[in-house]
Scaffold this motif. Structure first.
Motif, short mmCIF file in Angstrom:
data_model
loop_
_atom_site.label_atom_id
_atom_site.label_comp_id
_atom_site.label_asym_id
_atom_site.label_seq_id
_atom_site.Cartn_x
_atom_site.Cartn_y
_atom_site.Cartn_z
N LEU A 33 0.83 -1.20 0.00
CA LEU A 33 0.00 0.00 0.00
C LEU A 33 0.86 1.25 0.00
O LEU A 33 0.59 2.21 -0.74
CB LEU A 33 -0.93 0.00 1.21
N PHE A 34 1.91 1.26 0.80
CA PHE A 34 2.80 2.43 0.87
C PHE A 34 3.42 2.71 -0.50
O PHE A 34 3.45 3.87 -0.95
CB PHE A 34 3.89 2.18 1.91
N ILE A 35 3.88 1.66 -1.17
CA ILE A 35 4.52 1.84 -2.48
C ILE A 35 3.52 2.40 -3.49
O ILE A 35 3.82 3.34 -4.24
CB ILE A 35 5.09 0.50 -2.98
N VAL A 36 2.30 1.84 -3.51
CA VAL A 36 1.28 2.29 -4.46
C VAL A 36 0.88 3.74 -4.20
O VAL A 36 0.78 4.55 -5.12
CB VAL A 36 0.04 1.37 -4.40
N VAL A 37 0.66 4.07 -2.93
CA VAL A 37 0.23 5.42 -2.57
C VAL A 37 1.31 6.44 -2.91
O VAL A 37 1.02 7.51 -3.47
CB VAL A 37 -0.14 5.49 -1.08
N VAL A 38 2.56 6.13 -2.62
CA VAL A 38 3.65 7.07 -2.92
C VAL A 38 3.80 7.26 -4.42
O VAL A 38 3.94 8.39 -4.92
CB VAL A 38 4.97 6.57 -2.30
N LYS A 39 3.75 6.16 -5.17
CA LYS A 39 3.88 6.26 -6.63
C LYS A 39 2.77 7.13 -7.21
O LYS A 39 3.03 8.04 -8.02
CB LYS A 39 3.83 4.87 -7.27
N ASN A 40 1.53 6.88 -6.80
CA ASN A 40 0.40 7.66 -7.31
C ASN A 40 0.51 9.13 -6.92
O ASN A 40 0.19 10.03 -7.71
CB ASN A 40 -0.92 7.08 -6.81
N ASP A 44 0.51 12.28 -9.36
CA ASP A 44 -0.53 13.29 -9.19
C ASP A 44 0.06 14.68 -8.98
O ASP A 44 -0.50 15.69 -9.42
CB ASP A 44 -1.42 12.93 -7.99
N ALA A 45 1.22 14.74 -8.32
CA ALA A 45 1.86 16.02 -8.05
C ALA A 45 2.72 16.52 -9.21
O ALA A 45 3.23 17.64 -9.18
CB ALA A 45 2.73 15.92 -6.79
N GLY A 46 2.88 15.68 -10.23
CA GLY A 46 3.68 16.08 -11.39
C GLY A 46 5.17 15.89 -11.20
O GLY A 46 5.97 16.28 -12.06
N LEU A 47 5.57 15.25 -10.10
CA LEU A 47 6.99 15.00 -9.87
C LEU A 47 7.49 13.85 -10.74
O LEU A 47 8.67 13.77 -11.06
CB LEU A 47 7.24 14.70 -8.39
N GLU A 180 -5.07 -1.93 -6.11
CA GLU A 180 -4.93 -0.53 -5.75
C GLU A 180 -6.04 -0.21 -4.76
O GLU A 180 -7.09 -0.87 -4.75
CB GLU A 180 -5.06 0.38 -6.98
N PRO A 181 -5.85 0.81 -3.92
CA PRO A 181 -6.93 1.20 -3.01
C PRO A 181 -8.13 1.69 -3.81
O PRO A 181 -7.98 2.20 -4.92
CB PRO A 181 -6.31 2.31 -2.16
N PRO A 182 -9.35 1.54 -3.28
CA PRO A 182 -10.55 1.98 -4.00
C PRO A 182 -10.50 3.44 -4.45
O PRO A 182 -11.14 3.81 -5.44
CB PRO A 182 -11.67 1.74 -2.99
#
Length: 351
Positions: A33-40, A44-47, A180-182
């Protein structure tokens, strides 16, 4: 046949043993979950920025592991693109048991047979796969199972949701079936509800309400799975599906949602005497067929079209039939994206 542990983790039931395994796997699920959330968050932030391939790209995916009907929906989109005069390329990961002498998966074989006018590209990484499709002259790329492939720019995000179990068991991999989270549903431009005809109206409304809590702006459509007929796994004449009414059949399959297969057969009036569910993408062997045949007795043996490609390679399969299914879209799909000058410009910069 009792559900395997992997199947119980993906969709239940939650018996004591399954719950204990989930608890053991929870630390790995939290890391995932941590990996998926950080990647997204980085995208999302354009980094992190996705790369364009100089063609219109439509991604088809889901937040759960299998079972939503992505492959037949990709076939539907590919046909729509061809009918609209586009040069269509379909990029598939090609995961699954080998179904041909060339090592192609059953899903790739299905895509090639159902989409003869599209270029089918097998690539574990969607970005080079899409570039290969563009190199073949394609101007509309359809990505099969690409919600997670955010390094590839897409013009339309389509997310399929199974009305029967929209979020699987509710647990993330590897403790459950969520990839992925909902909340990732918020990225969809189009939400497609599959198997809505297999649930009550109240259940359907409940699922739609929950989807809208994550994404209020996406187009929301439904697809129905329509049986085309059945025939021998070795090929031959397609027999009307109505002929199964009142007939005793024994179903077996290696798909993510086997109960949906049973529901389809029962909706045709078939008397399903049993269901033997193997793991998704199961590589069937002669021993499997013998075991299923022993359980079936005098009932007609019937499998899915996807499984038929593997069963057809086995000796002694003359008594095995397969059910062919197509999908029908309820509602109007939004216009397919066109290639823009900006897209081509980004592609030129990428090179």
């Amino acid at each position: 046949m009792a559900p395997s542990l992997s199947r119980r983790l993906v969709s239940g039931p939650d018996d004591l043993w399954t719950l204990l395994v989930r608890v053991v796997l929870m630390p790995l699920a939290m890391v995932y979950l941590f990996i998926v959330v950080v990647k997204n968050a980085l995208y999302d932030a354009g980094l992190l920025r996705p790369r364009s391939v100089g063609a219109a790209v439509v991604s088809v995916g889901n937040v759960t592991v299998g079972g939503t009907g992505k492959t037949p929906f990709v076939v539907l989109l590919a046909r729509m693109g061809v009918e609209a005069g586009r040069k269509v390329g379909v990029v598939s990961t090609g995961h699954g048991a080998e179904a041909s002498a060339d090592g192609l998966s059953e899903e790739v074989m299905l895509l090639r047979e159902r989409c003869p006018d599209a270029e089918i590209v097998v690539a574990p990484d969607k970005l080079p796969g899409a570039r290969e499709a563009v190199g073949r002259g394609c101007n509309l790329i359809i990505l099969d199972d690409a919600l997670h492939a955010r390094h590839l720019q897409r013009d339309m995000e389509v997310i399929l949701v199974d009305a029967r179990r929209p979020f699987g068991s509710g647990w993330l991999l590897p403790a459950g079936g969520l990839r992925e989270p909902p909340s990732s549903i918020s990225r969809a431009d189009v939400l497609v509800l599959s198997h809505a005809d297999a649930v009550s109206d109240d259940r359907r409304d409940e699922v739609v309400h929950r989807l809208r809590t994550y994404n209020r702006g996406a187009s929301l459509l439904e697809v129905r799975h329509v049986p085309l007929g059945w025939r021998s796994v070795a090929g031959g004449e397609l027999i009307p599906p109505e002929s199964l009414a009142g007939r005793e059949v024994f179903a077996f399959c290696g798909i993510a949602a086997p109960e949906g297969f049973r529901h389809t057969l029962e909706s045709l009036g078939a008397r399903v005497t049993g269901l033997s569910a193997f793991s998704d993408h199961h590589a069937f062997e002669t021993a499997d067929l013998a075991k299923v045949r022993a359980e079936a007795g005098t009932s007609l043996l019937i499998c899915t079209e996807k499984d038929a490609r593997k069963i057809g390679r086995l000796p002694g399969n003359e008594d095995v039939a397969c059910l062919l299914i197509d999908v029908v879209l309820e509602g109007d799909f939004p216009p397919l994206p066109e290639v823009t000058a900006a897209t081509v410009g980004v592609q030129a910069e990428a090179h």
